[in-house]
Design a protein around this motif. Structure first.
Motif, PDB file in Angstrom:
ATOM      1  N   PHE A 275       2.909   3.324   6.979  1.00 46.48           N
ATOM      2  CA  PHE A 275       3.424   2.521   5.875  1.00 46.48           C
ATOM      3  C   PHE A 275       4.287   1.374   6.391  1.00 46.48           C
ATOM      4  O   PHE A 275       5.087   1.547   7.309  1.00 46.48           O
ATOM      5  CB  PHE A 275       4.245   3.389   4.923  1.00 46.48           C
ATOM      6  N   ALA A 276       4.098   0.201   5.782  1.00 50.01           N
ATOM      7  CA  ALA A 276       4.939  -0.967   6.064  1.00 50.01           C
ATOM      8  C   ALA A 276       4.892  -1.881   4.836  1.00 50.01           C
ATOM      9  O   ALA A 276       3.846  -2.017   4.199  1.00 50.01           O
ATOM     10  CB  ALA A 276       4.442  -1.706   7.296  1.00 50.01           C
ATOM     11  N   TYR A 277       6.020  -2.508   4.513  1.00 51.52           N
ATOM     12  CA  TYR A 277       6.087  -3.362   3.329  1.00 51.52           C
ATOM     13  C   TYR A 277       5.188  -4.594   3.441  1.00 51.52           C
ATOM     14  O   TYR A 277       4.799  -5.173   2.433  1.00 51.52           O
ATOM     15  CB  TYR A 277       7.526  -3.791   3.067  1.00 51.52           C
ATOM     16  N   HIS A 278       4.851  -5.005   4.651  1.00 48.57           N
ATOM     17  CA  HIS A 278       4.019  -6.203   4.813  1.00 48.57           C
ATOM     18  C   HIS A 278       2.520  -5.906   4.657  1.00 48.57           C
ATOM     19  O   HIS A 278       1.711  -6.827   4.644  1.00 48.57           O
ATOM     20  CB  HIS A 278       4.288  -6.874   6.162  1.00 48.57           C
ATOM     21  N   LYS A 279       2.136  -4.665   4.515  1.00 51.95           N
ATOM     22  CA  LYS A 279       0.737  -4.322   4.256  1.00 51.95           C
ATOM     23  C   LYS A 279       0.561  -4.289   2.743  1.00 51.95           C
ATOM     24  O   LYS A 279       0.853  -3.304   2.077  1.00 51.95           O
ATOM     25  CB  LYS A 279       0.373  -2.980   4.898  1.00 51.95           C
ATOM     26  N   ILE A 280       0.079  -5.428   2.219  1.00 52.95           N
ATOM     27  CA  ILE A 280       0.089  -5.659   0.772  1.00 52.95           C
ATOM     28  C   ILE A 280      -1.317  -5.850   0.208  1.00 52.95           C
ATOM     29  O   ILE A 280      -2.271  -6.107   0.941  1.00 52.95           O
ATOM     30  CB  ILE A 280       0.942  -6.895   0.425  1.00 52.95           C
TER      31      ILE A 280
ATOM     32  N   ILE B  21       0.869  -1.179   0.000  1.00 54.78           N
ATOM     33  CA  ILE B  21       0.000   0.000   0.000  1.00 54.78           C
ATOM     34  C   ILE B  21       0.907   1.230   0.000  1.00 54.78           C
ATOM     35  O   ILE B  21       1.895   1.264   0.729  1.00 54.78           O
ATOM     36  CB  ILE B  21      -0.924  -0.013   1.233  1.00 54.78           C
ATOM     37  N   PRO B  22       0.613   2.226  -0.820  1.00 56.25           N
ATOM     38  CA  PRO B  22       1.491   3.405  -0.916  1.00 56.25           C
ATOM     39  C   PRO B  22       1.702   4.101   0.432  1.00 56.25           C
ATOM     40  O   PRO B  22       0.829   4.091   1.300  1.00 56.25           O
ATOM     41  CB  PRO B  22       0.751   4.329  -1.881  1.00 56.25           C
ATOM     42  N   ASP B  23       2.866   4.704   0.554  1.00 50.64           N
ATOM     43  CA  ASP B  23       3.229   5.445   1.755  1.00 50.64           C
ATOM     44  C   ASP B  23       2.488   6.788   1.765  1.00 50.64           C
ATOM     45  O   ASP B  23       2.611   7.576   0.829  1.00 50.64           O
ATOM     46  CB  ASP B  23       4.737   5.684   1.761  1.00 50.64           C
ATOM     47  N   PRO B  24       1.692   7.078   2.806  1.00 53.29           N
ATOM     48  CA  PRO B  24       0.949   8.340   2.834  1.00 53.29           C
ATOM     49  C   PRO B  24       1.859   9.567   2.906  1.00 53.29           C
ATOM     50  O   PRO B  24       1.445  10.657   2.519  1.00 53.29           O
ATOM     51  CB  PRO B  24       0.079   8.223   4.086  1.00 53.29           C
TER      52      PRO B  24
END
Length: 156
Positions: free
Chosen positions: A51-56, A22-25
Motif C-alpha cells: 500500500f502507498a498513497y501514490h498508487k491511485i 488503492i485499498p490497503d491489503p
C-alpha cells in the motif's frame, strides 16, 4: 505526480480529476484484490502489492452510483468532494490497446509540422527567385523615360 494505475490511463493527480488510493491489503485484502484484478495493470500483483498513497485510480473508472453525497461539506458551505462508497470497485476502462498520446506530445508534433511547412515554403520561394522564366522581366518598361521631378544622369 502520481499517475492513475489503470491500464492505458494517463490521468495524474492535480489535473482536475478526483483520485483514490488503492485499498490497503492489510485492512481489506479482498477489496484490494478486486481492485488490482479490475485495473488490468501488469505491474500490480496482489501477492507483492504494498500500500502507498501514490498508487491511485482516477474517478473516470468508477460508476456514478459508487459515490455518495458529501453532506458534511454541504452543511459547512464547502465545495463538496466526491466520497467513495464502501466496497466500491473500479469498473470502467478504455478498450484501447494502445496508450493515448499525451497532450504535450501532440502539441510538439503540430509545432514540428508547422516549422517543416514554413521551411518548405521558404525553400520553394528561394527556388522561384532563382528561375528565369521566358517573357518575365522585372523591368518596368520605363527605361530612359523621365519621371516628374526626376533628373536623368548624363553619360548613361
Amino acid at each position: 505526480m502520481p499517475e492513475c494505475q489503470a491500464k492505458f490511463c494517463t490521468v495524474r493527480r492535480g489535473q482536475g480529476f478526483y483520485t483514490f488510493s488503492i485499498p490497503d491489503p492489510k485492512r481489506d485484502y479482498e477489496l484490494c484484490k478486486r481492485w488490482i484484478h479490475n485495473l488490468g495493470n501488469e505491474k500490480l500483483n496482489i501477492k507483492t502489492f504494498v500500500f502507498a498513497y501514490h498508487k491511485i485510480v482516477c474517478e473516470k473508472h468508477f460508476e456514478e452510483d459508487y459515490f455518495e453525497d458529501d453532506l458534511e461539506a454541504r452543511l459547512m458551505n464547502f465545495k463538496p468532494r466526491k466520497k467513495m462508497r464502501k466496497g466500491a470497485v473500479p469498473t470502467i476502462f478504455l478498450d484501447s490497446k494502445t496508450p493515448k498520446k499525451r497532450e504535450t506530445s501532440e502539441k510538439r508534433i503540430k509545432e514540428k509540422e508547422k516549422v517543416e511547412l514554413l521551411e518548405n515554403i521558404l525553400v520553394n520561394a528561394e527556388d522561384d527567385d532563382n528561375i528565369d522564366e521566358p517573357g518575365c522581366s522585372y523591368d518596368t518598361g520605363r527605361s530612359g523615360q523621365k519621371r516628374k521631378g526626376e533628373t536623368i544622369p548624363v553619360g548613361k
